[in-house]
Structure formats: structure tokens, C-alpha cells
Write a protein that holds these residues in place. Structure first.
Motif, PDB file in Angstrom:
ATOM      1  N   ILE A   1       0.823  -1.220   0.000  1.00 36.17           N
ATOM      2  CA  ILE A   1       0.000   0.000   0.000  1.00 36.17           C
ATOM      3  C   ILE A   1       0.853   1.265   0.000  1.00 36.17           C
ATOM      4  CG2 ILE A   1      -1.875  -1.198   1.202  1.00 36.17           C
ATOM      5  CD1 ILE A   1      -1.073   0.571   3.690  1.00 36.17           C
ATOM      6  N   GLY A   2       2.169   1.114   0.097  1.00 36.98           N
ATOM      7  CA  GLY A   2       3.052   2.274   0.080  1.00 36.98           C
ATOM      8  C   GLY A   2       3.497   2.745   1.447  1.00 36.98           C
ATOM      9  N   ALA A   3       3.143   1.991   2.493  1.00 31.66           N
ATOM     10  CA  ALA A   3       3.580   2.345   3.846  1.00 31.66           C
ATOM     11  C   ALA A   3       4.945   1.728   4.137  1.00 31.66           C
ATOM     12  CB  ALA A   3       2.557   1.873   4.870  1.00 31.66           C
ATOM     13  N   GLU A   4       5.520   2.130   5.254  1.00 33.30           N
ATOM     14  CA  GLU A   4       6.805   1.569   5.677  1.00 33.30           C
ATOM     15  C   GLU A   4       6.593   0.650   6.862  1.00 33.30           C
ATOM     16  OE1 GLU A   4       9.645   4.575   6.495  1.00 33.30           O
ATOM     17  OE2 GLU A   4       9.815   5.235   4.409  1.00 33.30           O
TER      18      GLU A   4
ATOM     19  N   GLN B   1       8.410   4.604  17.234  1.00 34.07           N
ATOM     20  CA  GLN B   1       7.161   5.361  17.306  1.00 34.07           C
ATOM     21  C   GLN B   1       6.338   5.219  16.008  1.00 34.07           C
ATOM     22  OE1 GLN B   1       5.550   6.671  19.671  1.00 34.07           O
ATOM     23  NE2 GLN B   1       7.050   6.917  21.311  1.00 34.07           N
ATOM     24  N   PRO B   2       5.850   4.009  15.733  1.00 37.41           N
ATOM     25  CA  PRO B   2       5.081   3.798  14.502  1.00 37.41           C
ATOM     26  C   PRO B   2       3.816   4.642  14.478  1.00 37.41           C
ATOM     27  CG  PRO B   2       4.799   1.949  16.021  1.00 37.41           C
ATOM     28  CD  PRO B   2       5.901   2.799  16.585  1.00 37.41           C
ATOM     29  N   ASP B   3       3.423   5.036  13.287  1.00 39.73           N
ATOM     30  CA  ASP B   3       2.198   5.821  13.138  1.00 39.73           C
ATOM     31  C   ASP B   3       0.955   4.990  13.422  1.00 39.73           C
ATOM     32  OD1 ASP B   3       3.403   8.290  12.190  1.00 39.73           O
ATOM     33  OD2 ASP B   3       3.888   7.178  10.369  1.00 39.73           O
TER      34      ASP B   3
ATOM     35  N   GLU C   1      -3.098   8.089  20.561  1.00 44.07           N
ATOM     36  CA  GLU C   1      -3.948   8.765  19.577  1.00 44.07           C
ATOM     37  C   GLU C   1      -4.999   7.845  18.953  1.00 44.07           C
ATOM     38  OE1 GLU C   1      -1.113  10.420  16.894  1.00 44.07           O
ATOM     39  OE2 GLU C   1      -0.086  11.555  18.484  1.00 44.07           O
ATOM     40  N   GLY C   2      -5.127   6.634  19.488  1.00 42.69           N
ATOM     41  CA  GLY C   2      -6.173   5.719  19.022  1.00 42.69           C
ATOM     42  C   GLY C   2      -5.944   5.151  17.640  1.00 42.69           C
ATOM     43  N   ARG C   3      -4.686   4.933  17.269  1.00 40.75           N
ATOM     44  CA  ARG C   3      -4.377   4.382  15.954  1.00 40.75           C
ATOM     45  C   ARG C   3      -3.869   2.944  16.054  1.00 40.75           C
ATOM     46  NH1 ARG C   3      -0.348   7.084  14.678  1.00 40.75           N
ATOM     47  NH2 ARG C   3      -0.327   8.890  16.065  1.00 40.75           N
ATOM     48  N   VAL C   4      -4.612   2.152  16.846  1.00 42.29           N
ATOM     49  CA  VAL C   4      -4.362   0.711  16.977  1.00 42.29           C
ATOM     50  C   VAL C   4      -5.569  -0.011  16.391  1.00 42.29           C
ATOM     51  CG1 VAL C   4      -3.885  -1.201  18.552  1.00 42.29           C
ATOM     52  CG2 VAL C   4      -3.042   1.100  19.092  1.00 42.29           C
ATOM     53  N   TYR C   5      -5.317  -0.986  15.537  1.00 36.33           N
ATOM     54  CA  TYR C   5      -6.410  -1.669  14.849  1.00 36.33           C
ATOM     55  C   TYR C   5      -6.226  -3.184  14.924  1.00 36.33           C
ATOM     56  CZ  TYR C   5      -6.850   3.004  12.897  1.00 36.33           C
ATOM     57  OH  TYR C   5      -6.961   4.365  12.755  1.00 36.33           O
TER      58      TYR C   5
ATOM     59  N   LEU D   1      -7.240   2.540   5.813  1.00 34.74           N
ATOM     60  CA  LEU D   1      -6.868   2.989   7.152  1.00 34.74           C
ATOM     61  C   LEU D   1      -5.691   3.963   7.112  1.00 34.74           C
ATOM     62  CD1 LEU D   1      -6.989  -0.221   9.409  1.00 34.74           C
ATOM     63  CD2 LEU D   1      -8.528   1.737   9.477  1.00 34.74           C
ATOM     64  N   VAL D   2      -4.694   3.630   6.316  1.00 36.95           N
ATOM     65  CA  VAL D   2      -3.456   4.409   6.322  1.00 36.95           C
ATOM     66  C   VAL D   2      -3.538   5.631   5.399  1.00 36.95           C
ATOM     67  CG1 VAL D   2      -0.961   4.307   5.915  1.00 36.95           C
ATOM     68  CG2 VAL D   2      -2.153   2.319   6.868  1.00 36.95           C
ATOM     69  N   TYR D   3      -4.133   5.449   4.229  1.00 34.71           N
ATOM     70  CA  TYR D   3      -4.211   6.526   3.248  1.00 34.71           C
ATOM     71  C   TYR D   3      -5.647   6.709   2.738  1.00 34.71           C
ATOM     72  CZ  TYR D   3       0.852   5.719   3.114  1.00 34.71           C
ATOM     73  OH  TYR D   3       2.172   5.559   3.450  1.00 34.71           O
ATOM     74  N   PRO D   4      -6.558   7.133   3.595  1.00 32.69           N
ATOM     75  CA  PRO D   4      -7.962   7.258   3.170  1.00 32.69           C
ATOM     76  C   PRO D   4      -8.159   8.257   2.033  1.00 32.69           C
ATOM     77  CG  PRO D   4      -7.606   8.307   5.308  1.00 32.69           C
ATOM     78  CD  PRO D   4      -6.370   7.527   5.003  1.00 32.69           C
ATOM     79  N   GLU D   5      -7.303   9.269   1.958  1.00 35.60           N
ATOM     80  CA  GLU D   5      -7.452  10.268   0.895  1.00 35.60           C
ATOM     81  C   GLU D   5      -7.148   9.664  -0.477  1.00 35.60           C
ATOM     82  OE1 GLU D   5      -5.356  10.550   3.422  1.00 35.60           O
ATOM     83  OE2 GLU D   5      -6.209  12.105   4.737  1.00 35.60           O
ATOM     84  N   GLN D   6      -6.242   8.699  -0.510  1.00 32.88           N
ATOM     85  CA  GLN D   6      -5.864   8.089  -1.777  1.00 32.88           C
ATOM     86  C   GLN D   6      -6.760   6.904  -2.157  1.00 32.88           C
ATOM     87  OE1 GLN D   6      -3.669   9.036   0.524  1.00 32.88           O
ATOM     88  NE2 GLN D   6      -2.335  10.486  -0.540  1.00 32.88           N
ATOM     89  N   TYR D   7      -7.226   6.163  -1.175  1.00 33.33           N
ATOM     90  CA  TYR D   7      -7.981   4.948  -1.487  1.00 33.33           C
ATOM     91  C   TYR D   7      -9.486   5.197  -1.632  1.00 33.33           C
ATOM     92  CZ  TYR D   7      -4.125   1.680  -1.313  1.00 33.33           C
ATOM     93  OH  TYR D   7      -2.977   0.995  -1.615  1.00 33.33           O
TER      94      TYR D   7
END
Length: 377
Positions: free
Chosen positions: A252-255, A280-282, A309-313, A341-347
Motif C-alpha cells: 500500500i506504500g507504507a513503511e 514510534q510507529p504511526d 492517539e487511538g491508531r491501533v487496529y 486505514l493508512v491513506y484514506p485520501e488516496q484509497y
């Protein structure tokens, strides 16, 4: 194809039983045809892509991904998967032609698998450290062909030839990873005769990968987000960067936050909380409900920004994980789920609609809205 050694030893130990049974019962029509039909084999060039050549009204020659020319019945009615990964793929393309299962469906998977498939004979798998082939069940089922699906090992030709010779049943190898899954489905359509379904699955693979590649190419450096894939009881094991089990992250283009040595076993690479605090993963992904609860409630994990920040899924896992376990076609819906989840603007995904479409096409089940919500939440 996974490591073959264990199953090859097991098959050799049991082959005497098979041939004693064959002498008592006589050859099946399929076995007799394989042994007696003459064939003119395809060229080496056609072998690269997989091809058929008719040899008579009863048999045909198929060139598999290893370049092996295998004589098959003209029509395939029963297929035996070589292991769990092959079982998943074959279920998506030709469920009614499964002669049996490599592994029973889990209770969680059964919610999305038609009950008529639950009671199929269980053969076990032919190779690997978990090799547990049930020769008697395999013989009784009389499959027309055994299909192995996965990565090609250096000894794939020798392994497949040895297995076919020992069992007296044609064995075909179909190479398949995420990039070649479309081609694998087209080849499976030729083998099974289910060309219409195979074409639909191949098109889905192509379109999903094309979309993710376009998004990945469009991302600039400061848009790339890091993802930690937590597995195990305490979350301090992970599928590291470059692992086949973490391929969705990179697709998906993430690291992958875990830039450590890949583990040689299925338990993942061990890391420390100190490393996590430095990374410190996003985003953090948890592979079970229990691990999700641990990460979101434990005071030590609370030091991570993603937790604050509530970014656990939690990764959806029924009937199979959206990320891996096994690393098969189930990862395709994982690309759309994680991409959103990671790139909502693109997907711009309607994840519920995507889940319903995928389950209908691949798992042959029409989900209700409530079921789709339960899976992807």
C-alpha cells in the motif's frame, strides 16, 4: 510450495501401502490413462506460461509452472490440495471439485464457508514440518490431480515428480505469490475447467494490485506512514520489513516500522519495547482480539503515540487474516482494508462494500451488512 522434505519422507514410507491397495483394487480409469496415453509435449517456450496440448479424447498434457509436462484427464472432477495454502486458493476457484481438505476449517472460518464443505475427507498435507498425509483417505477419494500452489523452490521439479511417481496420481505445481496470483488463477482455470470463475478472480487481482501500485507511486516521502505489525501473546514479535507475511504493508506504500532481521520461523522477529519507543510507529496492527486489548489497555504500551492517539487496529481474521496467516489471496482484501486505514485520501474505499464483494467472489458467501460490519470493524 513450502519445504518438502518431511512430507516426501512420509510419502515414501507409505507408498508400499498405496501399491498394495492398488494391486487389490485395480487401477482407476484416470491412473490407467495417465500410464498408457502417448503424448507429444509442448515446447519449452510454452512451458513458461503453462499450456495444454490434447493427446486424445481422454487425456491432455499440461505444462505447469515448473516446466513439467503432466498428463491429465481431459475433464477434471476431483482435486486434492497439497496443503492449506493450496486449499484456500482452490476453494476460491473450484470449491465443488475439492476431493478433500488438507486441513479442517476452523470454527471461525465455518461462519463463512458453506456447511456442505465441512465434512470433506481430510488428507493432511504432503510436505513440511507439519506433514501428516492420510494415505488411506487420499486413495479412497481418487482425485484426478493433486495441485500444489505457492513459491517455487530449487527442487520443485524433483519434488513434484517424486510425489507423482510415489502416488500414481498426476501432480501439478502452480507458482503463486501476490504479484503472480492473476496468472496463477488463469492457469488454474485451464486445469480445472472453471475458466469463467478463474478469469473473474484474475481480474480482481489485477485491478487491486494496479490500484495499490498507483497509490504507492503517487506518495511523496513525507506522506509515507509507518506501521508496526504486532503478533504473538505480548505483541513483541513482528513480521519484519521484507517478510512475505508483511507484504500488504509495503504494497500500500507504507513503511514497515520493524527494520530488523526477518525471522526464519513462523513466530516472527522478536523486538523490545525500547525499540518500539524509538520507532514510534504511526499505526499499530494487532493480530488478535486478546492482543488488541493488551496494547490498548496496558500502561507500558500507552507510551506509544499510536496508542495515545487511538491508531491501533485489530486485523480482521475470518475466515482468514487480511494480512497473512496464510499469505495467500486473503491479502487482496487486506490491501484495500489497510490502504483505507493508512491513506484514506488516496484509497477512498467503501470498506463494507469491498468486503462484501470480496467474500462473494472468493468465498462464495453473500454477507449481510451486519456481518460485513463485524468483519471489518
Amino acid at each position: 510450495m513450502r519445504k518438502f522434505r518431511g512430507g516426501l519422507v512420509l510419502a515414501a514410507a507409505l507408498c508400499t501401502v498405496f501399491f498394495m491397495y492398488g494391486c487389490q483394487q485395480g487401477e482407476t480409469k484416470e491412473t490407467a490413462a495417465v500410464k498408457t496415453e502417448a503424448a507429444s509435449f509442448p515446447s519449452s517456450e510454452s512451458a513458461k506460461a503453462g499450456s495444454f496440448e490434447n493427446t486424445s479424447d481422454k487425456t491432455r498434457v499440461f505444462t505447469d509452472s515448473a516446466g513439467r509436462e503432466v498428463t491429465l484427464p481431459e475433464e477434471i472432477h476431483k482435486i486434492a490440495p497439497s496443503g492449506p495454502l493450496a486449499q484456500i486458493v482452490l476453494y476460491t476457484v473450484a470449491p465443488d471439485k475439492l476431493a478433500g481438505l488438507a486441513a479442517d476449517f476452523t470454527d471461525g472460518a465455518k461462519k463463512y464457508i458453506d456447511e456442505k464443505y465441512w465434512g470433506l475427507p481430510r488428507f493432511g498435507q504432503f510436505y513440511g514440518k507439519n506433514a501428516n498425509l492420510n494415505m488411506e483417505a487420499l486413495i479412497a477419494a481418487k482425485p484426478d490431480v493433486i495441485i500444489d500452489i505457492g513459491e517455487a523452490k530449487k527442487t520443485v521439479k524433483e519434488d513434484m515428480d517424486a510425489l507423482s511417481e510415489q502416488l500414481g496420481i498426476p501432480v501439478v505445481f502452480v507458482e503463486a505469490d501476490l504479484d503472480s496470483m492473476s496468472a496463477a488463477y488463469k492457469m488454474l482455470g485451464e486445469i480445472t475447467g472453471e475458466t469463467g470463475q478463474a478469469e473473474k478472480l484474475a481480474d480482481y487481482c489485477d485491478s487491486t494490485l494496479k490500484k495499490s501500485e498507483a497509490v504507492k507511486a503517487s506518495l511523496v516521502a513525507n506522506q509515507k506512514k509507518s506501521v508496526y505489525f504486532a503478533i504473538g501473546d505480548n505483541g513483541l514479535h513482528t513480521n519484519a520489513e521484507g517478510s512475505i507475511h508483511a507484504r500488504v504493508i509495503e504494497q500500500i506504500g507504507a513503511e514497515n516500522a520493524a527494520k530488523v532481521e526477518q525471522a526464519s520461523s513462523g513466530g516472527g522477529s522478536e523486538v523490545s519495547m525500547e525499540q518500539l519507543l524509538l520507532w514510534q510507529p504511526d499505526i499499530i496492527l494487532a493480530d488478535s482480539q486478546a492482543l488488541y486489548q493488551t496494547i490498548t489497555t496496558d500502561s507500558v504500551w500507552a507510551e506509544l503515540n499510536a496508542v495515545k492517539e487511538g491508531r491501533v487496529y485489530q486485523i480482521p481474521s475470518a475466515p482468514y487474516s487480511f494480512m497473512s496467516n496464510p499469505p495467500s489471496v486473503n491479502r487482496l482484501i487486506g490491501i484495500l482494508w489497510l490502504g483505507n486505514l493508512v491513506y484514506p485520501e488516496q484509497y477512498h474505499e467503501d470498506v463494507k462494500a469491498d468486503v462484501k464483494t470480496f467474500y462473494d467472489l472468493f468465498y462464495h458467501v453473500q454477507l449481510t451488512d451486519a456481518q460485513a460490519d463485524d468483519i471489518e470493524k
